[in-house]
Design an enzyme around this catalytic site. Sequence first.
Site: not given
Ligand code: IPE
Ligand code: IPE
Ligand code: MG
Length: 257
Positions: A39, A133, A22
């Site tokens: 990303h 792995l 995240d």
């Molecule tokens: C969780 O992250 C899903 C992934 C990292 C793929 P999110 O960014 O979607 O989670 P929330 O919405 O903050 O809980």
């Molecule tokens: C995690 O990073 C990747 C996915 C959920 C696909 P985020 O896109 O949720 O990044 P933040 O939380 O908005 O910074």
């Molecule tokens: Mg996120």
Amino acid sequence: MESEVKPFYGVQLPRHIAIIMDGNGRWAKNRFLPRTAGHHAGVSSVRKVIEYCGSVGVKALTLFAFSSENWRRPQQEVSVLMGLFLATLEKETAKLHKNNMRLRVIGDRTAFGFELQEKIASAEHLTFDNTGLNVVIAANYGGRWEITDAVRRLASQVVDGTINPEEITTEVFASNLNLADLPEPDLFIRTGGEKRISNFLLWQLAYTELYFTDTLWPDFDETELEEAIKDYSGRQRRFGYTGEQVEKFFIHNDGLR
Ligand code: IPE
Ligand code: IPE
Ligand code: MG
């Protein structure tokens, strides 16, 4: 369940690490870039953790790449994420195979485009017999979806008469979930500062050690992972026993399941 744990720099090595990757969006925002740049940058962290886990002898690495709730994001972001998944599979599968790694994808893949479904199936097929792995990508995955799906399958077996309701034990139920052949995650890591599970492996994380770091996913690297493993190795896992029982009967964190 396999219980061999390799010593590593004197610390206890987790057999299975599960990561919520995240913070990509915030990483990009901090640089005045579009979220999708985060990303793209996150892919290099994926590469680093896979290589690291492979080199130290971790058995399984599960990465949360796209949740069943992430479809709620702007359509353009979703389509960049899908494109990135496809491109990364195309680019990295041969290397995974060369390194004796097995790739699998968990989640409802029927929602993906045809080409992506095909690439997933062929990467899984190519690497199926590899013994190094296990790299698991959770994509269009949700813990509630997984549990509901298993319940549905078991319910239809009851209707068919192939199983009696009394036979549905915890073990039988677990064997109907994804990753039943792997040890449950020993270590869970969430980057990006949030302290929640966000519908990740709800069943499998029951006794997993949780580790949260403020580091945003594109900044996460081998040093950070090593830090998390060191933190994990200093913990006493009790699985319901008392600390004294654990000290007396078990060496380190292992052998309790
Ligand atoms: C969780 O992250 C899903 C992934 C990292 C793929 P999110 O960014 O979607 O989670 P929330 O919405 O903050 O809980
Ligand atoms: C995690 O990073 C990747 C996915 C959920 C696909 P985020 O896109 O949720 O990044 P933040 O939380 O908005 O910074
Ligand atoms: Mg996120």
